[in-house]
Design an enzyme around this catalytic site. Structure first.
Site, PDB file in Angstrom:
ATOM      1  N   ARG A  68       0.814  -1.222   0.000  1.00  0.00           N
ATOM      2  CA  ARG A  68       0.000   0.000   0.000  1.00  0.00           C
ATOM      3  C   ARG A  68       0.846   1.270   0.000  1.00  0.00           C
ATOM      4  NH1 ARG A  68      -2.866  -3.916   2.709  1.00  0.00           N
ATOM      5  NH2 ARG A  68      -1.680  -3.457   4.586  1.00  0.00           N
ATOM      6  N   GLU A 105       5.149 -11.792  14.413  1.00  0.00           N
ATOM      7  CA  GLU A 105       4.630 -12.429  15.634  1.00  0.00           C
ATOM      8  C   GLU A 105       5.058 -13.904  15.674  1.00  0.00           C
ATOM      9  OE1 GLU A 105       0.459 -11.898  15.905  1.00  0.00           O
ATOM     10  OE2 GLU A 105       0.336 -12.762  17.922  1.00  0.00           O
TER      11      GLU A 105
HETATM   12  P1  AMP Z   1       4.417  -3.716  11.290  1.00  0.00           P
HETATM   13  O1  AMP Z   1       5.667  -4.264  10.651  1.00  0.00           O
HETATM   14  O2  AMP Z   1       3.947  -4.550  12.455  1.00  0.00           O
HETATM   15  O3  AMP Z   1       4.565  -2.242  11.661  1.00  0.00           O
HETATM   16  O4  AMP Z   1       3.244  -3.824  10.222  1.00  0.00           O
HETATM   17  C1  AMP Z   1       3.116  -2.864   9.237  1.00  0.00           C
HETATM   18  C2  AMP Z   1       2.695  -3.438   7.922  1.00  0.00           C
HETATM   19  O5  AMP Z   1       1.611  -4.353   8.065  1.00  0.00           O
HETATM   20  C3  AMP Z   1       2.199  -2.329   7.015  1.00  0.00           C
HETATM   21  O6  AMP Z   1       2.675  -2.565   5.704  1.00  0.00           O
HETATM   22  C4  AMP Z   1       0.696  -2.386   7.121  1.00  0.00           C
HETATM   23  O7  AMP Z   1       0.104  -2.118   5.873  1.00  0.00           O
HETATM   24  C5  AMP Z   1       0.384  -3.803   7.612  1.00  0.00           C
HETATM   25  N1  AMP Z   1      -0.536  -3.832   8.770  1.00  0.00           N
HETATM   26  C6  AMP Z   1      -0.215  -4.205  10.025  1.00  0.00           C
HETATM   27  N2  AMP Z   1      -1.291  -4.137  10.841  1.00  0.00           N
HETATM   28  C7  AMP Z   1      -2.313  -3.684  10.081  1.00  0.00           C
HETATM   29  C8  AMP Z   1      -3.690  -3.365  10.351  1.00  0.00           C
HETATM   30  N3  AMP Z   1      -4.223  -3.496  11.567  1.00  0.00           N
HETATM   31  N4  AMP Z   1      -4.447  -2.905   9.328  1.00  0.00           N
HETATM   32  C9  AMP Z   1      -3.903  -2.743   8.088  1.00  0.00           C
HETATM   33  N5  AMP Z   1      -2.631  -3.029   7.778  1.00  0.00           N
HETATM   34  C10 AMP Z   1      -1.827  -3.495   8.753  1.00  0.00           C
END
Ligand code: AMP
Length: 183
Positions: A68, A105
């Protein structure tokens, strides 16, 4: 155009994002930005704000995180008249890449960038962008990739910051962070 979004402008953007419960797995509330993209008022408001903020940053490239981040990043790069670079999930880029592993996770994932993505320009000023920051793992790995190319990571930008996961603080250890909506 506004360099600082008013509360009512923020509300237009936030109201355009749809919550999908239990996607992709039970317990996750997925922030669905497709309903922002098909809302011309909200999408234009967001892009106008990003253009206004980053017009003065003297950027050379916007790098977007798979997938995205590609949408907002490519649209912003075009508005600023500069290049766009994709940071992709492992195995998608055809040229010579550098790779960064990060913890999920359960297990690990990897992101990649073309080694010559910024045309080997060590002076290049780069903005990294994604739609959302959760734990910050993806963004920290992507930030390290930009730094590994020896180009200059000027800022990391997110539309949404899930504050309770404290990912923003993790990314701030690598580069300045701007999040439009902290929720
Ligand atoms: P993180 O590495 O945990 O910060 O996850 C970020 C990535 O996962 C981004 O590319 C987001 O688009 C996606 N992502 C994680 N959690 C969500 C959520 N609750 N809703 C939408 N996209 C998420």
């Amino acid at each position: 155009m506004s360099i600082v979004l008013s509360e009512s402008e923020k509300k237009i953007i936030i109201d355009s994002i749809r919550d999908i419960k239990d996607f992709p797995k039970p317990g996750i509330v997925f922030k669905d930005i497709t309903t922002l993209l098909n809302n011309k008022e909200a999408f234009a408001l967001l892009m106008n704000h990003l253009e206004e903020r980053y017009r003065s940053y003297d950027l050379d490239y916007v790098a977007g995180i798979d997938s995205r981040g590609f949408i907002f990043g490519a649209a912003l790069a075009d508005r600023l008249g500069i290049g766009f670079v994709p940071v992709r999930k492992k195995g998608k880029l055809p040229g010579t890449t550098i790779c960064e592993k990060y913890e999920l996770e359960y297990g690990f994932d990897e992101v990649e960038i073309h080694i010559d993505a910024f045309n080997n320009n060590h002076e290049a000023r780069v903005l990294l962008i994604d739609d959302l920051i959760a734990t910050g793992g993806t963004a920290v790995a992507a930030s390290k990739l930009v730094c590994d190319t020896k180009s200059k990571l000027v800022e990391v930008c997110f539309l949404l910051n899930l504050e309770f996961l404290k990912g923003k603080q993790r990314v701030e250890e690598v580069a300045p962070v701007y999040s439009i909506l902290d929720i």
